[in-house]
Write a protein that holds these residues in place. Structure first.
Motif, short mmCIF file in Angstrom:
data_model
loop_
_atom_site.label_atom_id
_atom_site.label_comp_id
_atom_site.label_asym_id
_atom_site.label_seq_id
_atom_site.Cartn_x
_atom_site.Cartn_y
_atom_site.Cartn_z
N SER A 234 -7.74 29.98 -23.81
CA SER A 234 -8.64 29.29 -23.77
C SER A 234 -7.98 28.50 -21.96
O SER A 234 -8.80 28.33 -21.50
N ARG A 235 -6.93 28.99 -21.70
CA ARG A 235 -6.74 28.35 -20.17
C ARG A 235 -6.78 29.43 -18.95
O ARG A 235 -7.15 28.98 -18.45
N LEU A 236 -6.98 30.89 -19.47
CA LEU A 236 -6.96 31.12 -18.42
C LEU A 236 -8.75 31.27 -18.42
O LEU A 236 -9.53 31.95 -17.31
N ALA A 237 -9.73 31.00 -19.37
CA ALA A 237 -10.91 31.21 -19.60
C ALA A 237 -11.54 30.06 -18.46
O ALA A 237 -12.01 30.20 -17.87
N GLN A 238 -10.46 28.53 -19.08
CA GLN A 238 -11.05 28.02 -17.95
C GLN A 238 -10.23 28.25 -16.39
O GLN A 238 -11.11 27.49 -14.70
N ASP A 239 -9.18 28.29 -16.22
CA ASP A 239 -8.98 29.15 -14.39
C ASP A 239 -9.34 30.19 -14.04
O ASP A 239 -9.90 30.20 -12.79
#
Length: 806
Positions: A234-239
């Motif tokens: 989820s963090r990578l999808a935001q970044d």
């Protein structure tokens, strides 16, 4: 204890007295137990055995996930490794082909490119040397190699090889280690391993090409690891919204994670099939023992009169059954070993590399359990029958008490059960054969005659720019076309019946996709202009590629009929463009999205799965999207195999150090593609034939014994005017009714088995009237044939002799 010893001695004495009966019973059991032992050996090693790694339950595969699991990008792997809190270790690898310099000549071998610590994490030990060091995972320091034990032996078994250089892809690599023999030697496509050193251009989140495995920290569950990876993704999808939006991760146990569901189901179905064979064998032996027990009623009556209890009689008969089962089991183990070797020599499936298929202790325990249960199963009915003998009635009637209707009824029930099980197996074989027949009749979409194919494993580092690849393959095509007997040749990154380069995400003109993760994907390959002519693929609309579709020309593409039906319904495909990311050759990343104008539609061609008739496909000119490694197809006027040497010489005139890998004709490739369906159909057919023979022997035994017991009655009928044809019809009718009863129950079993097999079949319904009708006719014919001999014997009875018969 003394009683058991006496029972055992007496049982051996009786078995020696009736050698014919003993041999038939033991061989029947050995067939069933041997088949079960062989199939269970494969099933146990492949599906049930613990994996041969320390803390194997902590080893997990971690997949990228979007509409199903996917391989992982280099950028994602490095971020997962940095951000996760659930894994003690996280390693990555990919497969590859390498040109290895052997004492004889260069040859292509399969290998792995792995991050340092790959073998240490799994606990695989070294015969010589060590695992890769962390610094060897850096560009410029990655020319180290680990050999499997079998590769080390092929290179001369040099115990001082550590630290020496061998040539891999025409470059020196220092040998760091040699793995212990065994597990590592069985790992598919892993003859050597080299370090995975990420180049700067590979560090992206777009190109998915890595397999990732992790080892959980002590005390961390898979559920906790999945929750942790959900936070990370989820963090990578935001970044990185452009590449990672919509992507997640799936944490799955390593055990059986690479086995196709169809193969798992087929293994269980085969286990059920051999269990049916064993049940039929047990019913057969039970019938033999019941018949033998009827002839021993006088003996039992005398022993009972002399003080033997029912429990003693029961234990005596059960002991005889268990001794026969043990003898059958012992022979069955030897027979199972032979069957297993034959099975492994012919099995076309890729079983887990960790599977050590042999007669292991668990397999032998299974055989012992099956043997004991079989002895109890077929021994209890005769033992119970013998223990219920009434000594007074038996001695008064001179042994005629053994012919009661109740005892005959039990034998008939066993025959009905045999035929029901046999029909179920025959139906399974019929369904598998019908499915195989359907697969052999599919439209391949090509002309497969006079085509030779092979793969050219050009090293990645050989070419760094697209402009270097096109001239190389143009020279190769020119040299091959100059060989006498060559009609045409083509280069492509995939091929019919072999699969494509891979899947690429795309968008269709006029249908923009705001979220990249929602783009559909399609098999994608690059082909030279002669591809469609060489394979005889029909272009149904528009045109094929030409030499004008060069690197400097307008970007063009061709799609198949399935692609048009699925993604371009109701529009002229030749007016459409598709947006696909440009591939950067030799580097694991994609470039900018390129619009490809559709110029032609070609007839559907089967890929790596002959059963998949819904596969879309996008083809683009090889010269506009070149790739270092490629397959080659050559159409010839004569025997393509006979021209392999002259074609290889033409290629070596361009590149003397390049081996030709996976050389074969299209006919051979098709035969190999059919092996799986053929193998399953042959196994089911073999087990069904054995079951049918056992069932036929069973009904023959029942009818023959019945005729012998009814000799007096038949003689009386004939004395009162019954003709030979009437007696013949009487016996055949009884056998026919037994077979029909088995047929009725068997059709119910066939329906449920057909439902269980449905996902493994092609073009066959749950109820296949053709297959079911054919096997029913075979079953009835075999039953009537088995009944004919005793019926004919009954019709020849002399009434005067029969009336004096006791």
């Amino acid at each position: 204890m003394k009683t058991w010893t006496q029972n055992i001695r007496y049982s051996f004495r009786l078995l020696r007295k009736s050698p014919g009966f003993t041999v038939v019973a033991i061989v029947t059991l050995a067939l069933g137990i041997g088949a079960n032992t062989a199939i269970f050996s494969v099933l146990y090693a492949s599906l049930l055995a613990p994996m041969p790694y320390p803390d194997a339950d902590r080893l997990m595969m971690v997949w990228s996930k979007i509409d199903g699991r996917n391989v992982v990008s280099a950028g994602d792997y490095l971020e997962w490794n940095r951000q996760n809190t659930a894994f003690q270790d996280l390693v990555a690898w990919t497969g590859g082909n390498f040109n290895l310099a052997t004492p004889a000549q260069p040859e292509m071998i399969g290998g792995r490119v792995v991050t340092p610590g790959f073998y240490r994490m799994q606990g695989i030990e070294f015969f010589l040397g060590r695992d890769f060091l962390p610094e060897e995972g850096s560009p410029g320091k990655d020319h180290a190699v680990i050999l499997t034990h079998k590769t080390w032996e092929r290179l001369g078994s040099d115990r001082n090889i550590i630290g020496k250089a061998i040539r891999v892809d025409n470059q020196p690599y220092t040998v760091a280690g040699v793995l212990v023999p065994g597990l590592a030697d069985r790992l598919t496509g892993a003859d050597i391993s080299v370090p995975l050193a990420f180049k700067p251009e590979q560090l992206n989140h777009d190109f998915h090409w890595l397999l990732v495995m992790g080892k959980l920290k002590p005390g961390v569950s898979r559920t906790q690891a999945q929750a942790d990876m959900n936070v990370v993704t989820s963090r990578l999808a935001q970044d990185f919204p452009k590449s990672n939006k919509g992507w997640g991760a799936s944490v799955e146990p390593l055990h059986n994670d690479f086995l196709p569901p169809e193969l798992i189901k087929n293994l269980w179905l085969l286990m059920a099939a051999v269990a049916f064979v064993l049940l039929i064998a047990c019913a057969n032996v039970a019938n033999l023992l019941l018949a033998r027990g009827m002839s021993r009623t006088k003996e039992v009556a005398v022993r009972t009169s002399l003080g033997a209890t029912r429990a003693h009689i029961f234990s005596q008969f059960l002991t005889e059954s268990l001794i026969m089962a043990c003898l059958g089991g012992a022979i069955g183990i030897g027979l199972g070993e032979i069957m297993l070797k034959l099975l492994l020599a012919n099995i076309p499936f890729d079983l887990p590399s960790e599977a050590d298929i042999r007669l292991s202790v668990p397999v032998l325990l299974f055989t012992l359990s099956a043997t004991t249960l079989a002895g109890i199963f077929f021994g209890c009915a005769p033992a119970w029958q013998a223990s219920r003998v009434n000594p007074n009635e038996t001695l008064k009637e001179s042994g005629r008490a053994g012919t009661s209707a109740g005892k005959h009824r039990l034998r008939r029930i066993l025959v009905v059960a045999e035929f029901a099980l046999a029909l179920t197996l025959l139906a399974a074989a019929g369904l598998a054969m019908h499915s195989f027949w359907n697969v052999t009749r599919v439209d391949l979409g090509i002309r497969k005659d006079h085509i030779l194919t092979f793969f050219l494993p050009v090293p990645d580092q050989r070419f760094t720019k697209p402009v270097e690849i096109d001239p190389y393959y143009q020279q190769i095509l020119e040299k091959m076309r100059a060989v006498p007997g060559v009609v045409d040749a083509a280069v492509s990154t995939g091929g019919p019946l072999q699969g494509s380069f891979g899947g690429m995400y795309f968008s269709v003109s006029g249908k923009p996709v705001g979220d990249p993760s929602l783009r559909p994907s399609s098999p994608f390959q690059m082909v030279t202009p002669g591809y469609f002519g060489t394979y005889g693929i029909r272009v149904v609309k528009g045109r094929s590629f030409t030499d004008q579709d060069s690197a400097n020309g307008a970007r063009v593409a061709m799609v198949n009929e399935n692609f048009v039906r699925r993604y371009l319904p109701g529009v002229d495909p030749l007016t459409q463009t598709i947006g696909v990311d440009q591939l950067v050759p030799g580097v694991r990343r994609t470039g900018d999205t390129v619009q490809w104008q559709i110029v032609g539609v070609f007839h559907n061609v089967r890929g790596g799965d002959l059963r998949d008739d819904s596969r879309p496909e996008i083809d683009v000119p090889f010269w506009q999207s070149p790739w270092p490694q490629a397959g080659v197809a050559v159409r010839t006027t004569g025997d393509p195999e006979a021209m392999a040497k002259s074609i290889a010489a033409a290629i070596h005139a361009v590149d003397p150090n390049l081996p030709l890998a996976n050389i074969g004709t299209m006919d051979q490739i098709l035969d190999h593609s059919l092996l799986g369906d053929q193998f399953i159909a042959a196994l089911f057919g073999s087990f069904a034939i054995v079951a049918l023979l056992l069932a036929a022997v069973g009904i023959y035994g029942v009818m023959a014994f019945g005729v012998a017991q009814r000799t007096h009655e038949i003689g009386l009928r004939m004395a009162l005017g019954a003709g030979k044809q009437q007696v013949l019809g009487l016996i055949l009718r009884e056998g026919f009714l037994l077979a029909m009863a088995g047929l009725g129950f068997g059709l119910v079993g066939a329906y449920f088995l057909g439902r269980a097999m449905q996902s493994t079949l092609y073009g066959v319904g749950t109820i296949d009237l053709g297959a079911f009708g054919a096997v029913a006719m075979v079953l009835l014919a075999s039953a009537l044939l088995a009944c004919y001999v005793p019926a004919r014997r009954a019709a020849r009875i002399d009434p005067m002799v029969a009336l004096r018969y006791e």
